[in-house]
Write a protein that holds these residues in place. Structure first.
Motif, PDB file in Angstrom:
ATOM      1  N   UNK A   1       0.847  -1.193   0.000  1.00 34.90           N
ATOM      2  CA  UNK A   1       0.000   0.000   0.000  1.00 34.90           C
ATOM      3  C   UNK A   1       0.881   1.241   0.000  1.00 34.90           C
ATOM      4  N   UNK A   2       0.608   2.164  -0.911  1.00 37.67           N
ATOM      5  CA  UNK A   2       1.291   3.456  -0.899  1.00 37.67           C
ATOM      6  C   UNK A   2       0.307   4.531  -0.469  1.00 37.67           C
ATOM      7  N   UNK A   3       0.821   5.519   0.233  1.00 38.22           N
ATOM      8  CA  UNK A   3       0.012   6.668   0.624  1.00 38.22           C
ATOM      9  C   UNK A   3       0.727   7.929   0.185  1.00 38.22           C
ATOM     10  N   UNK A   4       0.081   8.658  -0.725  1.00 43.93           N
ATOM     11  CA  UNK A   4       0.668   9.861  -1.305  1.00 43.93           C
ATOM     12  C   UNK A   4       2.074   9.529  -1.803  1.00 43.93           C
ATOM     13  N   UNK A   5       3.041  10.330  -1.514  1.00 43.38           N
ATOM     14  CA  UNK A   5       4.403  10.060  -1.995  1.00 43.38           C
ATOM     15  C   UNK A   5       5.362   9.740  -0.865  1.00 43.38           C
ATOM     16  N   UNK A   6       4.820   9.437   0.315  1.00 43.51           N
ATOM     17  CA  UNK A   6       5.683   9.405   1.498  1.00 43.51           C
ATOM     18  C   UNK A   6       5.661   8.109   2.291  1.00 43.51           C
ATOM     19  N   UNK A   7       4.856   7.133   1.910  1.00 45.03           N
ATOM     20  CA  UNK A   7       4.827   5.906   2.712  1.00 45.03           C
ATOM     21  C   UNK A   7       4.483   4.699   1.847  1.00 45.03           C
TER      22      UNK A   7
END
Length: 332
Positions: free
Chosen positions: A241-247
């Motif tokens: 799972x990616x969240x925005x560009x930071x995780x």
């Protein structure tokens, strides 16, 4: 020594993202053109450049000392400027969209091939660290056989998009191109639009030639003042799972020799995030969104080195524009 790059355009996007990213990528601005030479001179001074200011794109393109040009103009002007730059013998980096239709995009791809010049389109998501790491996880088998994905993108696009077509072409195109970068070429598309004018909401189901299938939820409405992007990729052995560009969160099953149970700690979830401190500054955002890496890759390509292996070309842009057109047609 870096190649000599000129820039056409010093508007909001150029000044906020592209010009500072060139500096962070170690690429000097050798020349800059706007419609006013004094405005060009002011922009060069703002970014600490001793480059040559020009009062028109044609003057800059006539500068024989330039190896390449970075074009960040109005969408309706970018195809013309790209064709003129290729005709002048320059390599080209152009911000999306390069052409407003698949046919226009193909015109640029054909011109680049005929001129034997590099034409790179600014799909910076391909260079964002979070998506490059996700792609590495997907290709190294950590998730097993990939089965499905779910991608959500939302922003307030009402100030610059009047309808579905403009939203897809000017805003959501980055995420649509990202699906091609990660999953391959689409083989089937179905979509629904519940949009009303500039208030846009699209849902799509896409299957790719790699075998994975999934959904896109795309929205451009006033309530989404904070831009959001989230991607979930599910495989037989794990999900990411990616969240925005930071995780990036990676969940994997227990090793084959340790059956998962509710009484032992066999499941594993890893979280990957960038380091952040009071010294991070705005450069952090430009790196995480992929702007710096895409300009560095273009500079390396012009210099004869590898183009980062993933630089989206004008031909790539034509394929992405075709997918955008297919998605829009599926809503009717």
């Amino acid at each position: 020594m870096p190649p000599r790059l000129g820039v056409i355009g010093a508007g909001f996007h150029a000044s906020t993202n592209i010009l500072p990213s060139m500096g962070l990528a170690g690429q000097p601005i050798a020349a800059l053109a706007t419609r006013d030479v004094e405005r060009s001179r002011a922009a060069l001074l703002r970014f600490g450049s001793e480059g040559t200011p020009y009062g028109s794109a044609s003057e800059l393109l006539a500068d024989a000392s330039l190896d390449a040009v970075v074009i960040v103009a109005q969408p309706a002007d970018q195809l013309r400027l790209t064709l003129e730059a290729l005709a002048a013998g320059k390599h080209v980096f152009v911000d999306k969209p390069l052409g407003l239709t698949p046919a226009e995009a193909q015109t640029a791809a054909d011109a680049a091939a005929a001129a034997e010049r590099i034409a790179v389109v600014g799909f910076m998501k391909r260079h964002a660290p979070i998506y490059r790491q996700l792609r590495s996880v997907m290709t190294d088998g950590a998730l097993g056989t990939l089965r499905s994905f779910s991608l959500e993108f939302a922003c307030d696009s009402t100030p610059f998009c009047r309808d579905d077509e403009e939203f897809v072409t000017l805003a959501a195109i980055h995420m649509i191109d990202l699906t091609r970068f990660l999953f391959g070429e689409a083989v089937s598309v179905s979509a629904i639009s519940t949009s009303e004018g500039s208030h846009v909401a699209l849902s799509a189901a896409i299957r790719f030639d790699s075998g994975i299938a999934g959904t896109l939820s795309l929205a451009g409405v006033p309530s989404r003042t904070s831009e959001t992007e989230r991607l979930v990729v599910t495989g037989d052995r794990g999900h990411a799972t990616t969240l925005d560009n930071a995780e990036l969160r990676l969940h994997r099953l227990a090793p084959d020799d340790a059956a998962p149970t509710s009484t032992s700690l066999t499941e594993r979830t890893e979280a990957f995030t960038p380091a952040e401190s009071a010294m991070s500054g705005t450069a952090r955002d430009l790196h995480l969104r992929g702007f710096v890496a895409e300009l560095a890759a273009f500079s390396a390509a012009v210099d004869g080195a590898a183009a980062g292996g993933e630089a989206p070309t004008a031909a790539d842009n034509a394929a992405t524009m075709t997918l955008c057109d297919t998605l829009l047609a599926a809503t009717h």
